[in-house]
Design a protein around this motif. Structure first.
Motif, short mmCIF file in Angstrom:
data_model
loop_
_atom_site.label_atom_id
_atom_site.label_comp_id
_atom_site.label_asym_id
_atom_site.label_seq_id
_atom_site.Cartn_x
_atom_site.Cartn_y
_atom_site.Cartn_z
N UNK A 252 5.04 -18.72 19.09
CA UNK A 252 4.82 -17.66 18.10
C UNK A 252 5.52 -17.92 16.77
N UNK A 253 6.49 -18.84 16.73
CA UNK A 253 7.25 -19.03 15.48
C UNK A 253 6.42 -19.72 14.41
N UNK A 254 5.24 -20.26 14.78
CA UNK A 254 4.39 -20.89 13.77
C UNK A 254 3.97 -19.89 12.71
N UNK A 255 3.84 -18.64 13.11
CA UNK A 255 3.42 -17.61 12.16
C UNK A 255 4.59 -16.87 11.54
N UNK A 256 5.81 -17.30 11.87
CA UNK A 256 6.97 -16.57 11.36
C UNK A 256 7.13 -16.72 9.86
N UNK A 257 6.69 -17.84 9.31
CA UNK A 257 6.86 -18.05 7.87
C UNK A 257 6.11 -17.02 7.05
N UNK A 258 4.99 -16.53 7.55
CA UNK A 258 4.20 -15.56 6.81
C UNK A 258 4.78 -14.16 6.88
N UNK A 259 5.68 -13.91 7.81
CA UNK A 259 6.19 -12.55 8.00
C UNK A 259 7.66 -12.41 7.65
N UNK A 260 8.33 -13.53 7.29
CA UNK A 260 9.75 -13.45 6.92
C UNK A 260 9.93 -13.38 5.42
N UNK A 261 8.92 -13.88 4.67
CA UNK A 261 8.97 -13.85 3.21
C UNK A 261 10.19 -14.54 2.66
N UNK A 262 10.63 -15.62 3.33
CA UNK A 262 11.76 -16.38 2.84
C UNK A 262 13.03 -15.55 2.75
N UNK A 263 13.24 -14.65 3.66
CA UNK A 263 14.37 -13.74 3.63
C UNK A 263 15.67 -14.49 3.92
N UNK A 264 16.69 -14.22 3.10
CA UNK A 264 18.02 -14.76 3.31
C UNK A 264 18.98 -13.61 3.56
N UNK A 265 19.82 -13.75 4.55
CA UNK A 265 20.71 -12.68 4.95
C UNK A 265 21.90 -12.58 4.01
N UNK A 266 22.14 -11.39 3.46
CA UNK A 266 23.28 -11.17 2.59
C UNK A 266 24.54 -10.98 3.42
N UNK A 267 25.71 -11.14 2.77
CA UNK A 267 26.97 -11.07 3.51
C UNK A 267 27.26 -9.67 4.02
#
Length: 215
Positions: free
Chosen positions: A27-42
């Motif tokens: 399922x992680x193949x489609x993860x790129x389309x649903x994460x929107x390049x999110x980076x976790x803030x501190x």
């Protein structure tokens, strides 16, 4: 009963990052389309309440999607166990330096080194042969006549049967292929000359040299 897979999603809202879905290799193949390049803030919190199934590939993809190796102390136990397994791979991936590829120059350098090594070996063999012949001429007693005659016998009389057999079959193949080719050119009459030149002038000396090398 096989449960259906749910799409892995990372959604951020009001300083809270929600992780949901099944993070699996399938399922992680489609993860790129649903994460929107999110980076976790501190100072951002993570909501794991909707997290589904997780395997090692999904945990690795989740770490890459969040851009953080430390996910805090609220990580579910099932995810923590998987992270402990993939931790060495994550660390190696983070510290791995990209390898430079010089392409053409690398191949050229290797071929030059290989050519120089072969040239050095040939010069070394030629030098040793000349030194041996010179010593034998200066001091004929150093020449081992019995060994010389034995090698001449093995490389001539005893080698005739195998060389004649190999030459016959090689000549037959050359004649078969050459006849078809020369017939298309209207020169099939030259098949005999083709076999004679190719076998006697090219193949026979080469086979004799190989036989002496293996002795």
């Amino acid at each position: 009963m096989i449960l259906p897979f749910s799409e892995p999603v990372i959604h951020s809202e009001n300083n809270v990052t929600k992780i949901s879905g099944d993070w699996l290799a399938s399922t992680v193949q489609s993860a790129g389309a649903t994460t929107d390049g999110h980076l976790l803030a501190s100072d951002e919190q993570i909501d794991w309440s909707q997290l589904g199934r997780v395997d090692s590939a999904g945990a690795f993809a989740l770490i890459q999607a969040l851009g953080a190796s430390d996910l805090g102390n609220d990580v579910p136990d099932r995810l923590r166990r998987v992270l402990d397994i993939v931790a060495p791979a994550i660390q190696e991936h983070a510290t791995e330096k990209p390898k430079k590829s010089y392409g053409f120059f690398t191949r050229l350098g290797r071929k030059v080194v290989a050519g120089l090594s072969e040239l050095y070996g040939n010069i070394l063999f030629l030098g040793r042969s000349e030194v041996g012949v010179g010593r034998a001429v200066i001091n004929p007693r150093r020449l081992r006549v019995r060994a010389l005659v034995s090698v001449m016998q093995q490389g001539s009389l005893e080698a005739l049967p195998i060389i004649m057999t190999m030459t016959f079959f090689i000549g037959a193949v050359v004649a078969l292929v050459g006849t078809n080719l020369l017939r298309n050119l209207g020169a099939s009459v030259f098949t005999v000359q083709l076999v004679g030149v190719s076998v006697l002038r090219e193949a026979a000396p080469k086979m004799t040299g190989q036989f002496l090398t293996l002795m």
